[in-house]
Design a protein around this motif. Structure first.
Motif, PDB file in Angstrom:
ATOM      1  N   TRP A 143     -45.849  51.668  22.477  1.00 51.13           N
ATOM      2  CA  TRP A 143     -46.611  50.510  22.966  1.00 51.13           C
ATOM      3  C   TRP A 143     -46.017  50.003  24.274  1.00 51.13           C
ATOM      4  CZ3 TRP A 143     -49.728  52.516  20.010  1.00 51.13           C
ATOM      5  CH2 TRP A 143     -49.409  52.867  18.700  1.00 51.13           C
ATOM      6  N   ARG A 144     -44.690  50.152  24.408  1.00 54.21           N
ATOM      7  CA  ARG A 144     -44.047  49.817  25.686  1.00 54.21           C
ATOM      8  C   ARG A 144     -44.527  50.740  26.796  1.00 54.21           C
ATOM      9  NH1 ARG A 144     -42.481  44.979  25.169  1.00 54.21           N
ATOM     10  NH2 ARG A 144     -41.084  44.581  23.436  1.00 54.21           N
ATOM     11  N   GLU A 155     -47.994  49.698  27.828  1.00 56.47           N
ATOM     12  CA  GLU A 155     -47.941  48.460  28.610  1.00 56.47           C
ATOM     13  C   GLU A 155     -47.420  48.739  30.024  1.00 56.47           C
ATOM     14  OE1 GLU A 155     -46.338  44.425  26.831  1.00 56.47           O
ATOM     15  OE2 GLU A 155     -44.662  45.688  27.475  1.00 56.47           O
ATOM     16  N   LYS A 156     -46.348  49.515  30.089  1.00 58.08           N
ATOM     17  CA  LYS A 156     -45.677  49.757  31.375  1.00 58.08           C
ATOM     18  C   LYS A 156     -46.554  50.529  32.349  1.00 58.08           C
ATOM     19  CE  LYS A 156     -41.365  52.237  32.601  1.00 58.08           C
ATOM     20  NZ  LYS A 156     -40.219  52.823  31.863  1.00 58.08           N
ATOM     21  N   GLY A 193     -49.943  51.080  31.968  1.00 55.50           N
ATOM     22  CA  GLY A 193     -51.360  50.709  31.908  1.00 55.50           C
ATOM     23  C   GLY A 193     -52.225  51.834  31.350  1.00 55.50           C
ATOM     24  N   CYS A 205     -46.533  43.927  22.128  1.00 52.91           N
ATOM     25  CA  CYS A 205     -46.810  44.533  23.438  1.00 52.91           C
ATOM     26  C   CYS A 205     -48.249  44.254  23.862  1.00 52.91           C
ATOM     27  CB  CYS A 205     -46.597  46.043  23.380  1.00 52.91           C
ATOM     28  SG  CYS A 205     -44.909  46.475  22.950  1.00 52.91           S
ATOM     29  N   ASP A 206     -48.473  44.341  25.174  1.00 55.27           N
ATOM     30  CA  ASP A 206     -49.810  44.132  25.704  1.00 55.27           C
ATOM     31  C   ASP A 206     -50.545  45.476  25.734  1.00 55.27           C
ATOM     32  OD1 ASP A 206     -52.086  43.569  27.059  1.00 55.27           O
ATOM     33  OD2 ASP A 206     -51.111  42.945  28.936  1.00 55.27           O
ATOM     34  N   LEU A 207     -51.509  45.611  24.856  1.00 59.10           N
ATOM     35  CA  LEU A 207     -52.241  46.879  24.768  1.00 59.10           C
ATOM     36  C   LEU A 207     -53.645  46.750  25.363  1.00 59.10           C
ATOM     37  CD1 LEU A 207     -51.244  47.953  21.115  1.00 59.10           C
ATOM     38  CD2 LEU A 207     -50.119  48.497  23.290  1.00 59.10           C
ATOM     39  N   SER A 208     -53.848  45.689  26.159  1.00 56.21           N
ATOM     40  CA  SER A 208     -55.215  45.399  26.602  1.00 56.21           C
ATOM     41  C   SER A 208     -55.760  46.430  27.595  1.00 56.21           C
ATOM     42  CB  SER A 208     -55.289  43.990  27.194  1.00 56.21           C
ATOM     43  OG  SER A 208     -54.402  43.913  28.296  1.00 56.21           O
ATOM     44  N   SER A 209     -54.888  47.291  28.132  1.00 56.33           N
ATOM     45  CA  SER A 209     -55.400  48.325  29.051  1.00 56.33           C
ATOM     46  C   SER A 209     -56.191  49.410  28.315  1.00 56.33           C
ATOM     47  CB  SER A 209     -54.233  48.970  29.821  1.00 56.33           C
ATOM     48  OG  SER A 209     -53.277  49.487  28.905  1.00 56.33           O
TER      49      SER A 209
END
Ligand code: 6R9
Length: 673
Positions: free
Chosen positions: A348-349, A352-353, A355, A380-384
């Motif tokens: 997930w990193r 995020e990293k 995109g 983590c930001d998975l919005s991509s």
């Protein structure tokens, strides 16, 4: 057959593509199926025309069962199409490969840089004596130099034979000799779970067993000093340091025009018995179909960042890291290490990293992530992400839904893609802008692919839309009482461009394994059901079907019911000899974090299976374990579990990711049951 066996088919959730996704999809007109069906050769020819050819083909297909030739007479180079073609059309500055090393080092290459580096590697190979038609064995970690070395082989017309970097010296030795490779390309080592896998040392060990065709060993310095990890062994007449030779080479290395049917690569696949088969793929048809399927199934757009988490040592890395994505000119991530290094959020990193917009991974990984818990993806930001894919095994509905919700945030279509080393490219999969998906089903054959379901005696029993299905029993062919499913053997009735061209050195085995079972269709060895919408529900290998008191029960169905229980993270099921029933069901179960095995839980889980499927499928034994024996590509080796359960000596374990797992399991099993 029991009408209770419906765990998969009572799965009636269905997910439509959203109007937004549909509108932007590379293909959104369901008409494509009909068009491809009415003229499959014209369909494939349309795709081939999108590639660069030195000379056009004279005939699309020459089919002399079981031998197919595609785009006959055409001349093409796969590396040119994956690299030079994009540079020539102005995409030289686009990032091709983002290499993320396990220790967090990132090295990116644009298409122009890939062209230069691949040319230098290709010139190096030539200087080491490799020429058109030779075989090069590639035994490297998952760093950008691995796909680039494969492309360098393709550039000069040498066939690569990639051996997974986790295989033993014995496996490597066997594969080098079978292919008659002239050169091995390896590295001093690679990073895996914080440790160095000593690839050069293992190569030395393999060569010490005797590899008469090997002339040179090219060693990439991934860890540092090439001699530091080979325990002092350096044969200066044979071993060549990458840094001594590659950077000095010219970036000028013309692509070799290859016949469409020339060998592109050999890839060994283990199969359940016998020695590994060297599956052969040729150039024009393979490139055409990997290009086409990647474009439609993964829906690539110019800004996408694609991440296929497979290793290049597996066919998924060949078709959906190297050839399919690169023929489409996409940007992609290549990750070296394991998902739990340094922590269980590494995937997930990475997303995020960099995109990442499209993730393609395996059910075994998804179930592992479920077991670890939601906290890792949740932080983590998975919005991509906009599209998710699955490959390698049937995906249990529970895992599918978790993937959809926890990773895709209910916003990403899932493409469950069925195919094999032998098929070269995806054959059954949703098209994400068209197909309504059902969790656990790979849905429909790709346009131009004629898949069918046969019964034991070779009748085509595929239910046509709205028609009643049939299934095979001891009494012969019976209509399905529920009218909604038939189960049987998956077959492919017409040749497809990326089909295997044979088994290296063993033409007879090619016929015996794939073409002798039925006289009019390719036999992949998988069981399937087809529902009344024409959706395929793959049930795993036919060898994995159990016969319990006269009923065929697929291991996959029982495993899905097990994983459906809240406490269960992963499960493997086998048929074990049983005096009365013929076979009894033994289940090996890994619990989710936070649950502990107990007799009460054991009973509850068995009851759950009986409730989901029927009393007939209630496991006789249930064994809690921490790990399951898996191949490097994540497939559970049920054959070894059968050895454990039936108290036999373990069979061949050379393709296991970690041979220790099964040895431990055997010891505990014999103690506790
Ligand atoms: C690509 C790859 C092939 C075998 C195949 C089948 C299983 C792969 C699947 C699937 C159900 C899917 N398999 N994808 N089963 N659904 N989406 O995995 O090649 O390593 O040669 O394995 O994997 O049993 O026959 P390979």
């Amino acid at each position: 057959m029991s009408d209770t066996l419906h765990t998969l088919l009572t799965e009636d959730r269905s997910y439509e593509p959203t109007p937004e996704f549909r509108a932007q999809a590379n293909v959104n007109d369901p008409e494509v199926y009909q068009r491809a069906l009415s003229d499959p050769l014209d369909f494939w020819e349309g795709w081939a025309r999108q590639l660069d050819w030195y000379e056009p083909w004279k005939k699309v297909l020459v089919w002399e069962r079981p031998f197919a030739k595609w785009f006959v007479g055409g001349k093409i180079n796969a590396c040119h199409n994956c690299v030079d073609r994009h540079v020539a059309r102005g995409l030289g500055d686009k990032v091709a490969l983002i290499g993320e090393g396990e220790p967090n080092d990132v090295r990116s290459f644009t298409y122009a840089q890939v062209k230069d580096e691949v040319s230098r590697i290709a010139n190096t190979l030539k200087s080491l004596g490799v020429s058109k038609g030779d075989r090069v064995c590639v035994y490297m970690p998952m760093i950008p130099e691995l796909p680039m070395t494969m492309l360098a082989c393709a550039r000069i017309g040498a066939a690569h034979s990639v051996v997974f970097g986790g295989f033993s010296a014995e496996s490597l030795h066997e594969r080098i000799n079978d292919a008659g490779a002239k050169v091995v390309v390896t590295a001093d080592g690679g990073w895996r779970r914080g440790h160095v896998v000593e690839l050069k040392r293992i190569t030395d060990e393999a060569l010490a067993k005797g590899c008469p065709t090997i002339e040179k060993v090219l060693v990439y310095e991934r860890i540092g000093d090439a001699t530091a990890y080979d325990k002092g062994h350096w044969d200066s007449s044979r071993d060549v340091r990458w840094s001594d030779v590659v950077p000095q080479q010219s970036v000028d290395c013309p692509c070799e025009p290859m016949d469409s049917e020339d060998l592109l690569y050999i890839l060994y696949t283990s199969g359940s018995t016998g020695k590994p088969k060297g599956i052969m793929h040729s150039t024009g048809g393979y490139l055409t179909q990997t290009y086409a399927t990647a474009q439609w199934v993964f829906d690539y757009k110019p800004d996408d960042v694609f991440w296929c988490t497979a290793d290049c040592g597996w066919v998924t890395g060949h078709s959906y890291i190297v050839y399919g994505p690169m023929a489409n000119g996409v940007t992609q991530v290549v990750y070296e290490g394991t998902p739990d290094t340094p922590d269980k959020d590494r995937f997930w990193r990475v997303i995020e990293k960099h995109g990442v917009t499209i993730l393609y991974t395996a059910p075994t990984a998804i179930r592992t992530f479920m077991k670890w818990g939601d906290e890792y993806p949740d932080r983590c930001d998975l919005s991509s992400l906009r599209l998710l894919g699955s490959v390698g095994e049937p995906i249990n509905p529970e895992a599918w839904v978790w993937y959809h919700e926890t990773i895709g945030k209910q916003n990403c279509p899932i493409v469950d893609t069925w195919w094999q080393t032998e098929t070269g490219a995806i054959l059954i999969s949703p098209l994400p802008g068209i197909t309504s998906t059902k969790p656990g089903s790979a849905t429909q054959p790709f346009p131009g692919i004629h898949a069918a379901v046969y019964n034991e005696i070779g009748d085509d029993v595929t239910p046509r839309h709205g028609a009643l299905g049939f299934y095979n029993t001891a009494e012969g062919r019976q209509p399905d009482p529920n009218g909604r499913e038939i189960g049987g053997i998956l077959t492919i009735k017409e040749p497809w461009p990326s089909m295997l061209r044979g088994i290296w050195g063993d033409p007879e085995r090619y016929y015996n394994v794939y073409w002798s079972r039925f006289n009019d269709a390719y036999f992949p060895g998988d069981g399937t059901k087809v529902d009344s919408d024409g959706y395929f529900w793959l049930l795993g290998r036919i060898d994995d079907v159990m016969l319990v008191s006269g009923h065929n029960i697929s291991t996959m169905e029982v495993e899905s019911a097990l994983v459906d229980h809240v406490a269960v993270a992963e499960a493997a099921v086998i048929g074990k000899k049983h005096e009365i029933k013929g076979q009894g069901i033994s289940a090996f179960v890994i619990l989710r974090t936070g649950h502990t095995g107990s007799p009460e839980l054991e009973k509850a889980i068995k009851d759950h299976v009986a409730m989901k499927i029927g009393a007939i499928a209630r496991p006789d034994d249930l064994f809690f374990c921490a790990e399951l024996p898996k191949t490097r590509s994540g497939k559970i080796m049920r054959r070894l579990l059968r050895d454990v359960a039936e108290g036999r000596a373990l069979g061949d374990t050379t393709t296991l990711a970690d041979p220790g797992v099964v040895a431990n399991l055997k010891e505990r099993y014999e103690h506790e049951s």
